[in-house]
Design a protein around this motif. Structure first.
Motif, PDB file in Angstrom:
ATOM      1  N   GLY A   1     -80.637 -40.429  -8.503  1.00  0.00           N
ATOM      2  CA  GLY A   1     -81.518 -39.930  -7.452  1.00  0.00           C
ATOM      3  C   GLY A   1     -81.498 -40.735  -6.183  1.00  0.00           C
ATOM      4  O   GLY A   1     -82.123 -40.371  -5.192  1.00  0.00           O
ATOM      5  N   SER A   2     -80.777 -41.865  -6.158  1.00  0.00           N
ATOM      6  CA  SER A   2     -80.721 -42.703  -4.964  1.00  0.00           C
ATOM      7  C   SER A   2     -79.443 -42.423  -4.189  1.00  0.00           C
ATOM      8  O   SER A   2     -78.447 -41.970  -4.744  1.00  0.00           O
ATOM      9  N   HIS A   3     -79.468 -42.679  -2.880  1.00  0.00           N
ATOM     10  CA  HIS A   3     -78.283 -42.483  -2.058  1.00  0.00           C
ATOM     11  C   HIS A   3     -77.162 -43.434  -2.472  1.00  0.00           C
ATOM     12  O   HIS A   3     -75.987 -43.122  -2.314  1.00  0.00           O
ATOM     13  N   GLN A   4     -77.520 -44.619  -3.018  1.00  0.00           N
ATOM     14  CA  GLN A   4     -76.503 -45.582  -3.412  1.00  0.00           C
ATOM     15  C   GLN A   4     -75.633 -45.040  -4.536  1.00  0.00           C
ATOM     16  O   GLN A   4     -74.494 -45.472  -4.701  1.00  0.00           O
ATOM     17  N   ASP A   5     -76.170 -44.094  -5.297  1.00  0.00           N
ATOM     18  CA  ASP A   5     -75.428 -43.534  -6.434  1.00  0.00           C
ATOM     19  C   ASP A   5     -75.021 -42.084  -6.178  1.00  0.00           C
ATOM     20  O   ASP A   5     -74.626 -41.371  -7.088  1.00  0.00           O
ATOM     21  N   SER A   6     -75.120 -41.648  -4.921  1.00  0.00           N
ATOM     22  CA  SER A   6     -74.784 -40.265  -4.585  1.00  0.00           C
ATOM     23  C   SER A   6     -73.289 -40.103  -4.367  1.00  0.00           C
ATOM     24  O   SER A   6     -72.586 -41.053  -3.999  1.00  0.00           O
ATOM     25  N   HIS A   7     -72.815 -38.889  -4.587  1.00  0.00           N
ATOM     26  CA  HIS A   7     -71.417 -38.557  -4.284  1.00  0.00           C
ATOM     27  C   HIS A   7     -71.406 -37.191  -3.609  1.00  0.00           C
ATOM     28  O   HIS A   7     -71.987 -36.235  -4.101  1.00  0.00           O
ATOM     29  N   VAL A   8     -70.747 -37.139  -2.449  1.00  0.00           N
ATOM     30  CA  VAL A   8     -70.696 -35.911  -1.671  1.00  0.00           C
ATOM     31  C   VAL A   8     -69.290 -35.310  -1.744  1.00  0.00           C
ATOM     32  O   VAL A   8     -68.289 -36.010  -1.562  1.00  0.00           O
ATOM     33  N   TRP A   9     -69.245 -34.002  -2.028  1.00  0.00           N
ATOM     34  CA  TRP A   9     -67.991 -33.256  -2.029  1.00  0.00           C
ATOM     35  C   TRP A   9     -68.011 -32.300  -0.847  1.00  0.00           C
ATOM     36  O   TRP A   9     -68.863 -31.414  -0.764  1.00  0.00           O
ATOM     37  N   LEU A  10     -67.093 -32.500   0.082  1.00  0.00           N
ATOM     38  CA  LEU A  10     -66.970 -31.605   1.227  1.00  0.00           C
ATOM     39  C   LEU A  10     -65.957 -30.511   0.925  1.00  0.00           C
ATOM     40  O   LEU A  10     -64.867 -30.777   0.414  1.00  0.00           O
ATOM     41  N   HIS A  11     -66.320 -29.275   1.236  1.00  0.00           N
ATOM     42  CA  HIS A  11     -65.436 -28.133   1.018  1.00  0.00           C
ATOM     43  C   HIS A  11     -64.699 -27.842   2.319  1.00  0.00           C
ATOM     44  O   HIS A  11     -65.315 -27.477   3.325  1.00  0.00           O
ATOM     45  N   LEU A  12     -63.392 -28.005   2.318  1.00  0.00           N
ATOM     46  CA  LEU A  12     -62.614 -27.859   3.539  1.00  0.00           C
ATOM     47  C   LEU A  12     -61.501 -26.829   3.389  1.00  0.00           C
ATOM     48  O   LEU A  12     -60.827 -26.771   2.362  1.00  0.00           O
TER      49      LEU A  12
END
Length: 240
Positions: free
Chosen positions: A75-86
């Motif tokens: 739940g923290s940004h430190q453990d977040s992972h973002v997937w960008l769809h391109l």
């Protein structure tokens, strides 16, 4: 109430490391042509008109933003992972859709951003807020001889270049192994490209450094969004 010229799709004031950002590069995230043939034809007409007035315009390939997913472990940004769809697009289509006087006609009524913008070029851009050691912010003024926001105040930045990592079409990533390599290259290009932009664009004397608050209202909406995110990051640092 004044209408905000931008929307923060994802706010991460503490920032994201390269290891926390990945790319899904796929043809399904390409632009969908508009069913109105006359409106679709206006893309070429607008480009031709601008190219005649400005011979320096170049129709290069761009990555197209098609949405994102975010995964949070604890739940923290430190453990977040973002997937960008391109997907893929080009500068000509950007000028003829997003920068067109008819741009609103290309939008689809929807609260979902990828659906709303499915007929626009929507190239993925990048920008850097460069803070000097004495807490000044570097802002550039664009030339009047450009196709995108001529004369506006902006942060250093531009667009990611697919051809910098050998991507000219979707053919190079047809098999699974090819797709994995392409996705990693595209992800790395997001971070490499902004470094190139800063190195290429920052060559200004100290007299060109200005008060950012006073300039924000004269920036394009996407750069106003960058300033808003910068202020969130500054506040986050104060609270750590």
């Amino acid at each position: 109430m004044e209408k905000v010229a931008y929307k923060l799709l994802l706010s991460c004031p503490s920032g994201l490391a390269p290891s926390q950002v990945s790319v899904l590069f796929d043809q399904s995230y390409d632009r969908i042509p508009h069913p109105d043939v006359e409106l679709e034809n206006s893309i070429a007409e607008i480009w031709d008109q601008r190219a005649q007035k400005n011979t320096s315009l170049y129709n290069g390939k761009k990555f197209r933003y098609g949405g994102y997913n975010i995964h949070s472990g604890d739940g923290s940004h430190q453990d977040s992972h973002v997937w960008l769809h391109l997907g893929l697009t080009d500068y000509r289509t950007f000028v003829g859709t997003n920068l067109s006087p008819l741009w609103e006609k290309f939008l689809v009524p929807s609260e979902d951003d990828p659906i709303q913008c499915q007929h626009t070029s929507s190239p993925l851009g990048n920008g850097a807020v460069v803070e000097t050691s004495d807490k000044k912010i570097v802002v550039l003024r664009r030339s009047s001889n450009v196709g995108e926001f001529p004369g506006h105040f902006v942060f250093p930045g531009g667009h990611l270049e697919p051809e910098e990592v050998g991507i000219a079409s979707h053919q190079s990533g047809k098999d699974f192994t090819g797709s994995e390599i392409i996705n990693k290259k595209a992800s790395q290009e997001m971070f490499d490209s902004i470094i190139r932009e800063v190195v290429e664009e920052i060559g200004v004397p100290m007299t060109s450094l200005i008060e950012l608050e006073n300039m924000a209202s004269k920036m394009p909406g996407c750069h106003q969004g960058g300033f808003a995110l910068y202020k969130l990051m500054v506040e986050a640092l104060k609270n750590t």
